[in-house]
Design an enzyme around this catalytic site. Structure first.
Site, mmCIF file in Angstrom:
data_model
loop_
_atom_site.group_PDB
_atom_site.id
_atom_site.type_symbol
_atom_site.label_atom_id
_atom_site.label_comp_id
_atom_site.label_asym_id
_atom_site.label_seq_id
_atom_site.Cartn_x
_atom_site.Cartn_y
_atom_site.Cartn_z
ATOM 1 N N LYS A 269 72.508 -11.599 36.995
ATOM 2 C CA LYS A 269 73.844 -12.051 36.586
ATOM 3 C C LYS A 269 74.855 -10.917 36.704
ATOM 4 O O LYS A 269 76.012 -11.150 37.093
ATOM 5 C CB LYS A 269 73.800 -12.607 35.145
ATOM 6 C CG LYS A 269 75.084 -13.273 34.688
ATOM 7 C CD LYS A 269 75.601 -14.326 35.640
ATOM 8 C CE LYS A 269 74.714 -15.515 35.808
ATOM 9 N NZ LYS A 269 74.742 -16.502 34.762
ATOM 10 N N ASP B 7 70.572 -16.976 28.662
ATOM 11 C CA ASP B 7 69.255 -17.618 28.537
ATOM 12 C C ASP B 7 68.566 -17.358 27.198
ATOM 13 O O ASP B 7 67.352 -17.102 27.139
ATOM 14 C CB ASP B 7 68.346 -17.194 29.695
ATOM 15 C CG ASP B 7 68.752 -17.868 31.006
ATOM 16 O OD1 ASP B 7 69.607 -18.763 30.960
ATOM 17 O OD2 ASP B 7 68.218 -17.499 32.058
ATOM 18 N N TYR C 239 69.491 -15.066 43.012
ATOM 19 C CA TYR C 239 69.683 -15.795 41.758
ATOM 20 C C TYR C 239 68.862 -17.079 41.844
ATOM 21 O O TYR C 239 67.816 -17.107 42.483
ATOM 22 C CB TYR C 239 71.186 -16.029 41.519
ATOM 23 C CG TYR C 239 71.502 -16.372 40.080
ATOM 24 C CD1 TYR C 239 71.203 -15.473 39.053
ATOM 25 C CD2 TYR C 239 72.085 -17.585 39.748
ATOM 26 C CE1 TYR C 239 71.470 -15.780 37.726
ATOM 27 C CE2 TYR C 239 72.361 -17.902 38.420
ATOM 28 C CZ TYR C 239 72.041 -17.004 37.417
ATOM 29 O OH TYR C 239 72.308 -17.323 36.111
#
Length: 461
Positions: A173, A245, A101
């Site tokens: 995610k 996002d 990540y």
């Protein structure tokens, strides 16, 4: 009693099961399983335990000399064997979360088209919207989906518009949900909504694998996103739809549009807000003060900044019993155009969600401004002596030594949260903020950093 391992009836055999990351066990297949699935001649004879596989995979990982190479290795492992992938990361969570990540995933996403090897999720392109439902059903056939993570990749991890590379943030995610929340990866779906890109470097790249078109806006964009959301609602009505996002012009708007008709969650708004609230509540436990007595400066009033402002404001209202209009007065929001004031709202196209936090112009008579007449961060800090300084601007180094020392001069225990990621875009290195405040600052960051030394010699982790 130990929990029994779940049993599955699997119709796959031979190479088909070895190439299925969900069911592949590699050298951990037992002798009986190898006979049942036609694997006896397809694997070396030694049967390994999961512990042995993890030891081997970790040794292979350590041979990669850069974070991006480690990221690529782990992605390859995930494509082969889910159990080994999640077990390995789970055993080295603190070390490997920054690899899969932020901050490393940002680099992987920026190079997505050059690193591409195989599909890793669902790609829904604007150009193919006429077949969206058929494509959606083909890929989800026979699945029971509980989680759908989608991104249109306009605002990826502080590095902006990354086009089809946004699939990388959706898959990353989804992996976090499994590692931290225990989500069954077979019940999650990662999606990129490829509506084009305004990243000219991608459009000029002959290897770019996305739809080579300028980003779609307005009504066409809304219809495309709505078509996707309605498919989710129709076929997986009990799923969680996670928005990740999206750009500042769409993030809050889409959350408001769908939050009353489906279980939706925007990580950049709600997730960032919740984590920041938790940090500040921990900090005021140290300072023995209240949320409602803080003076908050939020530097960067995009999706994350506004999510933080709303979450903190609502907590002040619910915990300390302060009316919302009064709670709004505890905030000073600074965007690219400077401090959000009445005159700025009236003369520029400041988004409506910022209006409740605007400051009266009368407060800033005689304030030092820049060449454009805007009130900037240092002046705000000097004039109001904030107790909390939050950065979500992606402006590297914006919390200068002068800013941090000015804050420390007016506050016994300054709460400083440089949250921008990846780490190269952080507003201040926590080591510097710790030094400039003589170890008085209470710090939290949005990306991992090495420990900083306190004046006592102890580590600030």
């Amino acid at each position: 009693m130990p929990e029994e391992t779940p049993q599955f009836r699997v119709a796959l055999r031979g190479d088909a099961i070895l190439t299925s990351p969900r069911f592949n066990k590699g050298t951990a297949f037992t002798i009986a399983e190898r006979k049942a699935f036609g694997l006896t001649g397809r694997l070396p004879s030694k049967v390994n335990t999961l512990d042995e596989q993890c030891k081997r995979a970790y040794a292979q990982l350590q041979m990669r000399d850069t974070p991006i190479r480690k990221n690529s290795f782990l992605q390859s492992l995930k494509d082969q064997n889910w159990v080994l992938y999640y077990t390995l990361i789970g055993r080295h969570l603190k070390e490997l979360i920054p690899i899969i990540y932020t901050p490393t995933e940002a680099e992987a996403i920026s190079q997505y088209s050059h690193l591409f090897r195989r599909s890793e999720g669902m790609y829904l392109a604007f150009a193919d919207q006429d077949t969206m439902e058929a494509d959606f059903l083909e890929q989800t056939k026979g699945q029971n989906i509980d989680l759908i993570v989608c991104s249109d990749a306009e605002a990826i991890l502080g590095i902006g518009d990354q086009g089809v590379g946004g699939i990388g943030i959706s898959t990353a995610k989804s992996a976090i949900y499994t590692l931290i929340g225990g989500m069954d990866p077979s019940k999650s779906l990662s999606v990129t909504l490829d509506v084009g890109t305004n990243n000219q470097d991608l459009l000029d790249d002959e290897l770019y694998v996305g739809w080579p078109h300028k980003r779609v806006r307005g009504e066409e964009y809304d219809k495309f996103v709505d078509k996707f959301v309605q498919l989710v609602r129709k076929y997986f009505p009990n799923s969680l739809l996670h928005f990740e996002d999206f750009g500042v012009t769409n993030a809050q708007r889409l959350l408001e549009r769908y939050r009353t008709t489906h279980s939706v969650f925007n990580d950049d708004i709600q997730g960032t807000g919740a984590v920041t609230l938790a940090c500040i509540m921990a900090a005021i436990g140290v300072t023995k003060s209240k949320l409602s007595t803080q003076r908050y400066v939020i530097f960067g009033a995009g999706s994350a900044g506004m999510g933080i402002a709303h979450q903190l404001r609502d907590a002040i209202v619910s915990i300390d019993g302060v009316p919302e209009s009064e709670a709004n007065k505890q905030f000073y929001l600074i965007d690219k155009d400077g401090l959000i004031t009445d005159s700025l709202v009236s003369t520029t196209s400041v988004r409506g969600e910022l209006h409740p936090f605007r400051r009266p112009d009368s407060e800033w008579e005689g304030a030092q401004t820049d060449e454009e007449g805007k009130v900037r961060l240092l002046e705000v800090v000097k004039r109001i002596s904030p107790t909390v300084l939050i950065g979500c601007s992606t402006r590297a180094g914006a919390f200068t030594e002068e800013v941090v020392k000015a804050m420390a001069a007016g506050c016994e225990r300054p709460i400083i949260l440089p949250l921008s990621n990846p780490s190269q875009l952080v507003e201040v290195d926590p080591k510097d903020a710790n030094e400039w405040t003589g170890g008085k600052a209470l710090l939290a960051t949005g990306s991992p950093f090495p420990p900083a030394k306190r004046p006592s010699g102890k580590d600030y982790k």
